[in-house]
Design a protein around this motif. Structure first.
Motif: not given
Length: 288
Positions: A58-65, A67-70, A233-236, A239-241
Motif C-alpha cells: 500500500k506504500d506510495a513511496e515504495v511504488y515510486g521507488a 517505478w524509478f528502478t524499473f 535519492g534526490g532531488p525530491a 532517483t530513489m531506488s
C-alpha cells in the motif's frame, strides 16, 4: 578417511561456514524479522504476521521507488548491451587493435562504482557548469544532478560508462567463437553486413547475449552505489531506488522489519524477472 578427503573437507568446510555466516544466515534473519515490528535497535520485538507485507503493497513511496528502478534498469540494460555489442564488433573487425583496446575498455570495470560515482558527481557539479558558463551557454551551466528532470540522466551515463566494459569482453569472447569460414561463404553469396549480422553473428552469440541481458538487468535492478554517491535519492526522491530505500529507511529510519519485508518482496521479483528473461531468451536462441 584418506588424505585426499581430509584435504577436501579442510578446503570446503571453511568456505561453507563463511558463506553461510555472511550470506545465508543474514537472509534467513531478514526473512524472520520481516514478520516482526523490530526497529533494528530495540532489545525486544513482537510478531505481526504479514502486516509489513500488506503495508509495503500500500506504500506510495515504495511504488515510486519501484517505478524509478524499473525504468532505470530497462533503459540502462538496452543502452549498455547496444553499445557493448557495437564496440565489440568494431574491435573484432580490427584484429591488430583488438587486444590493446580490450584492456583499455575493461578499465572502468576494475574501478569501484562508488569511486567512479563520486568523481562524476564532482564532474557534473563543478566542471560542466563552469565549462558551459565559460562557453557562454548559461542555459546549460547547471548541475544535472540537482534537478528532478535531469538527475536520472547523470546516473544512467555513469552506469553505462562503467558497465559496458564487462559486456564488451563477453561479446568479444562470443565473436571469437564464430568461424571465419561462415563470413567468407556469406560474402560469396552476396550477403550484406546486415544479413551477416542477423543470420550469422547474432545467432552465434545468442548465448552471450542472454548472459549479458540477464546479468545487466539483475545488476541494474539493484542500483545502489550510484545513488549513494551522486544524489542520495534526490532531488525530491526522484532517483530513489529500491535498494537505497531499503537501506535508508531500514537502517537510518528505524523501519528495519518493514524494509526487510520490502527486500523479501524485491528479491522474489528479481528472481522471477531473471527466470522469465532466461526462459524467453533461451527459447529465442533455439529459434534463431
Amino acid at each position: 578417511m584418506n588424505k585426499k578427503m581430509t584435504a577436501f573437507y579442510l578446503m570446503v568446510i571453511p568456505a561453507t561456514v563463511l558463506f553461510f555466516s555472511f550470506h545465508t544466515l543474514p537472509v534467513i534473519m531478514g526473512i524472520f524479522y520481516s514478520f516482526t515490528n523490530w526497529n533494528g535497535l530495540a532489545p525486544s520485538y513482537k510478531f505481526v504476521g504479514f502486516k509489513n507485507y500488506l503495508n509495503v503493497i500500500k506504500d506510495a513511496e515504495v511504488y515510486g521507488a519501484y517505478w524509478f528502478t524499473f525504468r532505470f534498469a530497462i533503459l540502462t540494460t538496452i543502452i549498455v548491451n547496444a553499445i557493448s555489442l557495437l564496440v565489440a564488433m568494431g574491435l573484432h573487425a580490427r584484429i591488430k587493435l583488438k587486444n590493446a583496446f580490450r584492456a583499455i575498455y575493461f578499465l572502468p570495470n576494475i574501478l569501484s562504482m562508488l569511486i567512479i560515482a563520486f568523481i562524476f558527481n564532482y564532474f557534473f557539479s563543478n566542471i560542466i557548469p563552469d565549462l558551459m558558463k565559460n562557453l557562454g551557454a548559461d542555459s546549460l551551466a547547471f548541475n544535472i544532478l540537482g534537478r528532478v528532470e535531469t538527475a536520472w540522466i547523470g546516473i544512467v551515463l555513469v552506469t553505462v560508462w562503467q558497465a559496458t566494459a564487462f559486456n564488451i569482453i563477453l561479446y568479444l569472447a562470443g565473436l571469437q567463437t564464430i568461424p571465419a569460414d561462415l563470413y567468407e561463404a556469406s560474402s560469396l553469396d552476396g550477403a550484406n553486413k546486415w544479413k551477416e549480422f542477423w543470420h550469422i553473428t547474432f545467432p552465434m552469440i545468442a548465448p552471450f547475449f542472454t548472459i549479458n541481458m540477464v546479468l545487466a538487468m539483475k545488476n541494474f535492478l539493484m542500483v545502489f552505489d550510484q545513488i549513494v554517491a551522486m544524489t542520495g535519492g534526490g532531488p525530491a526522491k526522484a532517483t530513489m531506488s529500491i535498494s537505497f530505500l531499503i537501506y535508508s529507511d531500514g537502517f537510518q529510519g528505524g523501519s528495519f522489519a518493514y524494509q526487510s519485508a520490502n527486500s523479501v518482496i524485491y528479491f522474489i521479483i528479481i528472481v522471477l524477472i531473471s527466470v522469465f528473461q532466461l526462459k524467453v531468451l533461451q527459447r529465442r536462441e533455439t529459434s534463431l
